[in-house]
Scaffold this motif. Structure first.
Motif, PDB file in Angstrom:
ATOM      1  N   ILE A   9       0.850  -1.196   0.000  1.00 48.01           N
ATOM      2  CA  ILE A   9       0.000   0.000   0.000  1.00 48.01           C
ATOM      3  C   ILE A   9       0.885   1.246   0.000  1.00 48.01           C
ATOM      4  N   LEU A  10       0.272   2.385  -0.259  1.00 54.19           N
ATOM      5  CA  LEU A  10       1.021   3.639  -0.355  1.00 54.19           C
ATOM      6  C   LEU A  10       1.541   4.072   1.006  1.00 54.19           C
ATOM      7  N   PHE A  13      -0.437   5.531   4.187  1.00 52.41           N
ATOM      8  CA  PHE A  13      -1.789   4.966   4.177  1.00 52.41           C
ATOM      9  C   PHE A  13      -1.762   3.665   4.978  1.00 52.41           C
ATOM     10  N   ARG A  14      -2.924   3.252   5.480  1.00 52.65           N
ATOM     11  CA  ARG A  14      -2.931   2.085   6.354  1.00 52.65           C
ATOM     12  C   ARG A  14      -4.097   1.150   6.101  1.00 52.65           C
ATOM     13  N   ASP A  15      -3.839  -0.141   6.308  1.00 50.44           N
ATOM     14  CA  ASP A  15      -4.915  -1.116   6.472  1.00 50.44           C
ATOM     15  C   ASP A  15      -5.276  -1.154   7.945  1.00 50.44           C
ATOM     16  N   TRP A 111      -7.310  13.743   3.306  1.00 54.33           N
ATOM     17  CA  TRP A 111      -6.041  13.291   2.734  1.00 54.33           C
ATOM     18  C   TRP A 111      -5.049  14.452   2.614  1.00 54.33           C
ATOM     19  N   ARG A 122      -1.131  10.056   5.740  1.00 49.55           N
ATOM     20  CA  ARG A 122      -1.603  10.763   4.549  1.00 49.55           C
ATOM     21  C   ARG A 122      -3.100  10.609   4.374  1.00 49.55           C
ATOM     22  N   GLU A 123      -3.654   9.617   5.040  1.00 52.00           N
ATOM     23  CA  GLU A 123      -5.106   9.425   5.062  1.00 52.00           C
ATOM     24  C   GLU A 123      -5.490   9.303   6.512  1.00 52.00           C
TER      25      GLU A 123
END
Lengths: 434, 434
Positions: A9-10, A13-15, A111, A122-123
């Motif tokens: 992922i970027l 950013f997170r899961d 964002w 970033r999110e």
């Protein structure tokens, strides 16, 4: 077989795995319920808007951080970087459909292409609440009371909410002929807690001269940093700003209301709080965790005179605040008090030899209709695997079906009870709830 | 003064005013609670991902619709257009941290640059629920039971869930040497309900020849379209596909479980349901509103053999379904059954002559601590304006403070009671709740 794609992922950013996402969901549910108890209603706005709308105050800093692009229709668009600008646009667009004073909450993702670091993503989820269309001290107070109550509702009790008023500071700067440099000065004052008074004074000297820098330091350091210093600090501010006025009396009114409902101890008057952003015109505030002040403010806001000024002729004043939910959760993680919960399932029906899936599913449906969350283990695996799975999901009860009877096992102490109906199973589980 | 900016939003995107957003929030809360009762847990994934990840099956159609751009760091990124692809990536990335069978729900926004039309938006909420890591009929059944239960929980009872099995259809095509044309045929069969049997047969003739087209029509029209036709239709499918096999017996097992919990009447076996998307390999289904079938399927899904195949070596099978929440709400709007609620406030304390704001705020805090949601009208406006505001927020109770007593007025019938404490006020309001 084709090449595998790395499931990355970027950066920034997170899961969210279930335990973390459940923790976040439970916090949001408690915040939501508090907002509603104060009469706030939710709205929603698009994640993507015209860049022209979002970047109205195009400070270089913001612009660099925005995810901005040209869509397939050739439109210049951007992902929202906060919930305030979309709210201003929303109020201008719908001012005939909403009712004032209008109280809204909005919990949603924003964002920003910031450099990722601890507590910065970033999110991330913002949680905003504002009251627009009233200039009374009562609504200034309501936002502050709601901040304290909402944080308390999610178990964050040890907070200090630092309050000040931009109007008094502006008067003070005006009396020294420093109004034109106010933006620069505000930005420097904002650094006080990070770089200390000496460094701040040095920077201020370069902007405003030595004498003024020393005065500004006196002003922003106040008479003390305790709730009981409120009146002494306020009088010092008034003296340096040219006397008592509507702005300072507004702070007195708010203080009186905080005392009336018994929460004034969590608030301090701190003249160094100015909030860099130029749209604030009245009270301003930031919130610090007593056990982890270094993480910075977890809930900030203030009063603005003219929210929707770029989109509508009418002047609509308001006051609001914003919880940086992801930063707050990062702080709670550090403190070891972040909520985490593996699941919601109370009972599992084990998949045992000779078991009928139809009977098991019927039992599960029956238990759910009685308010017990449950599931049937679908595959005929070894009991060890089924127990391990139940443990990972933190399931409290295991049910085994045998010849029309139900063996109900408390999975933490292994105590077993045998009953003859699903309603008895439900009764045992409901009675044991804490 | 600078030029005003028109507060417009992008085509296909929407603002949600409080009544609509409350309606949507209440639906989501009910769905969430149903998912949890079945043992499902939430996850979250980023809105923005590497294009390489999202566009793995880069069919031309999808690619055209995606919001895709190069970010400030030069990365090729895209907004997610569904929740299935991110879930596949999530499962591959976290397969060591999650437990199988893994049941997750995910309710979140997705973006597609579709041509906006009734019930179609460029930003909309998907509501997905899947079980991965089990190939049993029990979990196929669980997803179907959850679809029926979740829709029922939000008041959508009159539904027909049309079920079929891609495996049987594949066998049928194979027996006619049509496997290579299966994608084209599937896409044509998918049009049956829109263009009718004659037009479908014409199109199929061009692809597969007249004889085969006629056979396909017989296959997809089944023996009847009622729950009681289940076995007759299934036998017809088996006959045309070369006999009974695991796939057709799977449908029998599922049917048996639907009957066991008494919901089989909402399901029909409809061989024309194939789901265009090529990742389905087992059962497939679509859900239609009995009162508004023309809006199309409001909840669809099926079983896939190899969810995370592009990102991981392990074959992880699963089954899942997705509610198109915004399309469903659009349908409920058309039917006049969409939920709408103006607010959550039960009581307002009026701002009357000689009133003390401190006492009013103390009363409000007291009522909230007793579970009554309330607010204080902040400005001393005319009573007419305060009543009008209370009506717009659908507030049921108006409280007037006078000399230590509380006048509690039911705002719908104007009946007034005078009591002497906040606890009595709360008692009146709580007792009158429906």
């Amino acid at each position: 077989m084709s090449e595998l794609i790395q499931p990355r992922i970027l950066k920034g950013f997170r899961d969210f795995l279930p335990a973390d996402e459940i923790g976040r969901a439970l916090l949001i549910e408690k915040l939501t319920s508090t907002f509603r108890s104060f009469g706030f209603v939710p709205i929603d706005t698009p994640a993507l808007e015209y860049s022209e709308i979002l970047l109205r105050k195009s400070e270089g800093e913001t612009e660099k951080q925005v995810f901005r692009f040209t869509d397939n229709g050739g439109r210049d668009v951007a992902l929202r970087f906060d919930l305030t600008v979309p709210f201003a646009r929303f109020v201008a667009a719908h001012k005939e459909e909403i009712y004032f004073p209008f109280k809204r909450y909005h919990i949603a993702k924003v964002w920003r292409g910031e450099k990722p670091q601890a507590g910065r993503f970033r999110e991330f989820v913002q949680c905003d609440f504002d009251i627009v269309g009233s200039d009374s001290a009562a609504v200034d107070f309501e936002i502050l009371a709601l901040m304290k109550t909402a944080l308390g509702a999610i178990g964050v009790d040890g907070v200090t909410i630092k309050v000040s008023h931009r109007g008094i500071f502006n008067r003070f700067l005006q009396s020294r002929n420093l109004s034109e440099k106010s933006e620069e000065i505000l930005r420097t004052v904002d650094k006080l807690s990070k770089i200390g008074p000496e460094e701040t004074e040095k920077l201020l000297s370069n902007i405003a001269g030595e004498k003024n820098a020393a005065d500004i330091l006196v002003y922003i350091q106040g008479a003390g940093n305790q709730p009981e210093d409120f009146e002494a600090t306020l009088q010092l501010m008034e003296k340096m700003a040219g006397g008592t006025a509507e702005d300072s009396n507004r702070l007195r009114e708010i203080q009186k209301l905080l005392e009336a409902i018994g929460i004034s101890k969590s608030f301090v008057l701190d003249p160094s709080i100015t909030r860099g952003l130029d749209y604030y015109t009245g009270v301003v505030y930031e919130t610090f965790l007593n056990d982890l002040p270094s993480i910075g403010s977890v809930c900030s806001g203030g009063r603005y005179d003219n929210l929707a000024g770029l989109y509508a002729k009418d002047k609509i004043s308001g006051v609001g605040s914003s919880i940086g939910l992801d930063r707050l959760i990062a702080a709670l993680d550090t403190l070891g008090t972040a909520p985490a919960q593996a699941g919601f399932t109370e009972a599992v029906i084990f998949n045992t030899d000779g078991f009928s899936m139809a009977v098991a599913q019927k039992t599960a449906a029956d238990l759910r209709s009685r308010g017990v969350s449950c599931e049937v283990f679908p595959d005929s695996k070894k009991m060890g695997a089924q127990y391990a799975w139940a443990e990972k999901k933190a399931i409290s009860w295991g049910i085994t079906l045998t010849d029309g009877s139900f063996e109900v096992k408390n999975l933490s102490n292994r105590k077993t009870t045998v009953v003859s109906s699903a309603s008895e199973v439900a009764a045992i589980i409901i009675a044991a709830r804490t």
